[in-house]
Each structure stands twice: as C-alpha cells, then as structure tokens.
Enzyme design. Structure first.
Site, PDB file in Angstrom:
ATOM      1  N   LYS A  28       0.829  -1.217   0.000  1.00 33.67           N
ATOM      2  CA  LYS A  28       0.000   0.000   0.000  1.00 33.67           C
ATOM      3  C   LYS A  28       0.864   1.267   0.000  1.00 33.67           C
ATOM      4  O   LYS A  28       2.048   1.220   0.319  1.00 33.67           O
ATOM      5  CB  LYS A  28      -0.918  -0.002   1.221  1.00 33.67           C
ATOM      6  N   TYR A  56      16.468  30.686   2.400  1.00 31.80           N
ATOM      7  CA  TYR A  56      15.389  31.545   2.909  1.00 31.80           C
ATOM      8  C   TYR A  56      15.717  32.073   4.297  1.00 31.80           C
ATOM      9  O   TYR A  56      16.146  31.326   5.171  1.00 31.80           O
ATOM     10  CB  TYR A  56      14.069  30.775   2.964  1.00 31.80           C
TER      11      TYR A  56
HETATM   12  C1  LIG Z   1      -0.318  -1.286   6.772  1.00 25.38           C
HETATM   13  C2  LIG Z   1      -0.955  -2.520   7.180  1.00 25.38           C
HETATM   14  C3  LIG Z   1      -0.191  -3.654   7.522  1.00 25.38           C
HETATM   15  C4  LIG Z   1       1.317  -3.657   7.566  1.00 25.38           C
HETATM   16  O1  LIG Z   1       1.804  -3.118   8.752  1.00 25.38           O
HETATM   17  P1  LIG Z   1       3.370  -3.094   9.029  1.00 25.38           P
HETATM   18  O2  LIG Z   1       3.464  -2.593  10.421  1.00 25.38           O
HETATM   19  O3  LIG Z   1       3.965  -2.142   8.060  1.00 25.38           O
HETATM   20  O4  LIG Z   1       3.874  -4.474   8.842  1.00 25.38           O
HETATM   21  C5  LIG Z   1      -0.868  -4.826   7.804  1.00 25.38           C
HETATM   22  N1  LIG Z   1      -2.212  -4.874   7.774  1.00 25.38           N
HETATM   23  C6  LIG Z   1      -2.976  -3.808   7.470  1.00 25.38           C
HETATM   24  C7  LIG Z   1      -4.448  -3.941   7.464  1.00 25.38           C
HETATM   25  C8  LIG Z   1      -2.377  -2.588   7.176  1.00 25.38           C
HETATM   26  O5  LIG Z   1      -3.146  -1.526   6.878  1.00 25.38           O
END
Ligand SMILES: *Cc1c(COP(=O)(O)O)cnc(C)c1O
Length: 341
Positions: free
Chosen positions: A33, A249
């Site tokens: 994601k 800046y």
């Molecule tokens: C982001 C996410 C994960 C992964 O979490 P990590 O701590 O990066 O391993 C697992 N499950 C769901 C539903 C998530 O949204």
C-alpha cells in the site's frame, strides 16, 4: 535528477528472514500500500512476485490495477471497485459496503478486535455473514489488525485471543450456513516477529519487508533486516562563499568559514521533510552537512560532490523529525525515479 535506489538483495534478505521466522514462504503476504511505503509499487511488486509472493495488500483499486498481472490475490484495503477482476478482493469494513457488490465478488471481511478504528464489530458477524450469503458474495478472507504489536504489555495478546475466538465462530458458521472456510490473518510486521507458531493462514508484512521494525522491545532477528531504499540527490550548482555569508530563505545558515556549498535537487516538494534550522544537525549518509533551510525543490550542503546519498536508513530522519520511518518513507514523492539495483 534525484533517484531512489532499491536494493533487490536487501529486499530478498528481508523476505528470507520473515519466511524463516514464520516457517513458510506460502504464508508470507506483503503489504504494497501507499506506493509500497514510498518505495515504488511497480518496482517492489516485481521483486515480490519474483520471490514467489502470491498475496499482497494495496490501498485502493488504482494501486491494484498497476500490479494486477503479478499476483493471485490482491486485497484492496480501502475504497470501492469499478471492475471485478478475479484476483481483486475488496475489504469490507461495514455492512453497507455489501449493498452495491455484484454476485460472486470475492471479499475479505475486516473485524475490529480492539483498535476501534475500522471493521465489523464481533457481535455483528452473524448478521453480516447472512447478508454475504444472501447476496451470493464469496467470503475469501477474514482479518483483523492488531494495533499493539509494537508495545510491551498484554493488549497484544488480548486482541489475538479475540481473533482466535472469531476464527472459531466463523468456522462454525461456515459449517452451519454452508460456505467455504475463509483464510484468516491478523499479524503485521511487529505482530509477526513477536509471535511464535503462527496459526493464521497468512501474515501481512509491510515495514519489515522494507528493512525496519519499530517495536519498543528488542527482537534479535530484526537486527538482520536491511533497509531497501536509498535516496540520492544530484548537484544543481556549487558556489564558493565567504565566511559570514547567509544561505537560503531568511538566511538561516550563516557560514562559519569560507566554504564550497552546493545545492542538490530534492526538497520538501519531493517529500523530504523540511529542515528549517530548528532540528538537530543532519549529515547525509555519505557524511555531508545539510544547511537549512531546505526549499521546495532543493537543499544546500557543505559538499562539492556531484551526487550525494541523502539517506540509506530512514530511522535517522525519523528521529530528527520526531516521527516513525513509515512517515519518512511514505512521504517520498512518486515522481522521483526508482531504480532496482
Ligand atoms: C499497513 C498494514 C499492515 C502492515 O503493517 P506493518 O506494520 O507495516 O507491517 C498490515 N495490515 C494492514 C491492514 C495494514 O493496513
């Protein structure tokens, strides 16, 4: 132009460590994601697929479409679907989401086990299952997200117990109502590393696959994880500046001595957090002092090198900006070029 180098060896190393810990390559699902935590979803998906990963998790349909050809199971965590690809599984957080789904859709049901954020409450499971059956939707998976993986204390185990009860309940309903038992999963990176003898069908590992873990307690094997991404910036120009010269800046930096100073082509517009002069001194991975303030598209540094490595471990920036590596990484603009090495 600036570039993110993705180390395929490190990524493989991390997946090896995780699959050894869980005792199986088949049970390893990876989270892609948010543009693969800023690494570049298409590049990381290619590496994951080559490794043999079959199940992945993405933010929305747009991300799913970019990698649709690479995996058997792509779970879409948020939003809705406009097409009905056989390998796309929409996450259901609430029963009204079922209303507009076509027959035979494959869904994954998210259950709230104590984060009280997303998902179906355990007491509503039976009525949601009935609705799923009525609408002839296929329940492919049931999952939960444990919000206490990083923390010392019993909350983590208590939430896992709730999920174990839910599994039993769903298996019972599967028999009673006549549907196939779905796959079950509940563990993210920290949850996976702190658990032995994992009973779930799958883990959902994000952060650890990219080389990091943020638990409050030490997990020895986690030391072997290697950060996958390194951020490089290229020189725009160099000036020789006299002692006392102000830079950038508001002239926040004032040179202590005559120096060669160069600007490099990454700024906060590219997702590198903004150094305004109030943070502790930051040295790039190859040891050059960054001179605040950084701008939208560039920063200055005490260097004449053509290309510098801004970071090869996001932990350092996370500490400086009082945040977590997740935020440093996911912030990296998708416009930066990604190259697998
Ligand atoms: C982001 C996410 C994960 C992964 O979490 P990590 O701590 O990066 O391993 C697992 N499950 C769901 C539903 C998530 O949204």
């Amino acid at each position: 132009m600036s570039e993110i180098l993705l180390c395929s060896q490190s990524y493989k190393n991390n997946l090896d460590i995780i699959s050894t810990h869980i005792g199986s390559k088949e049970k390893l699902g990876v989270v892609l994601k948010d543009n693969a935590y800023g690494h570049g979803i298409e590049e990381i998906a290619k590496l994951a697929s080559t490794y043999g990963i079959k199940s992945v998790f993405v933010k929305n349909e747009l991300e799913a479409k970019k990698i649709a050809h690479l995996f058997e199971h792509i779970t879409i965590l948020y939003g809705s679907l406009s097409s009905n690809a056989k390998n796309f599984h929409l996450t259901i957080h609430t029963d009204t989401q079922l209303d507009n789904l076509p027959q035979n859709s494959l869904i994954e049901l998210k259950i709230n086990i104590g984060m009280n954020r997303n998902g179906i409450n355990p007491e509503n499971i039976e009525s949601v299952l009935q609705k799923i059956m009525q609408k002839k939707i296929h329940l492919f998976g049931v999952f939960a997200h444990n919000g206490y993986g990083d923390d010392i204390g019993e909350d983590f185990e208590n939430c896992q117990k709730i999920f174990e009860e839910i599994k039993e309940k769903i298996k019972y309903f599967a028999q009673k109502m006549g549907f196939q038992t779905p796959r079950f999963h509940s563990l993210n990176s920290s949850g996976t590393f702190r658990s032995q003898n994992i009973q779930d069908d799958l883990v959902r590992v994000g952060l650890a696959s990219y080389g990091y873990l943020t638990t409050d307690f030490k997990i020895p094997i986690a030391k072997k994880l290697k950060p996958v991404a390194s951020l490089y910036a290229d020189k725009i120009c160099t000036h020789f500046l006299k002692k006392g010269t102000k830079i950038g800046y508001s002239g926040v930096t004032q040179l202590q001595e005559d120096s060669f100073v160069s600007t490099y082509d990454i700024g906060y517009g590219d997702g590198l957090f903004r150094f305004n002069g109030n943070q502790e001194a930051f040295f790039t991975a190859d040891g050059y002092l960054l001179l605040p303030r950084s701008s939208m598209d560039c920063f200055s540094a005490l260097s004449t090198k053509d290309r510098i490595c801004v970071f090869n471990d996001a932990t350092i920036l996370a500490k400086i900006f009082n945040t977590i590596p997740y935020e440093i990484l996911t912030n990296l603009s998708s416009f930066i070029k990604r190259t697998i090495v």
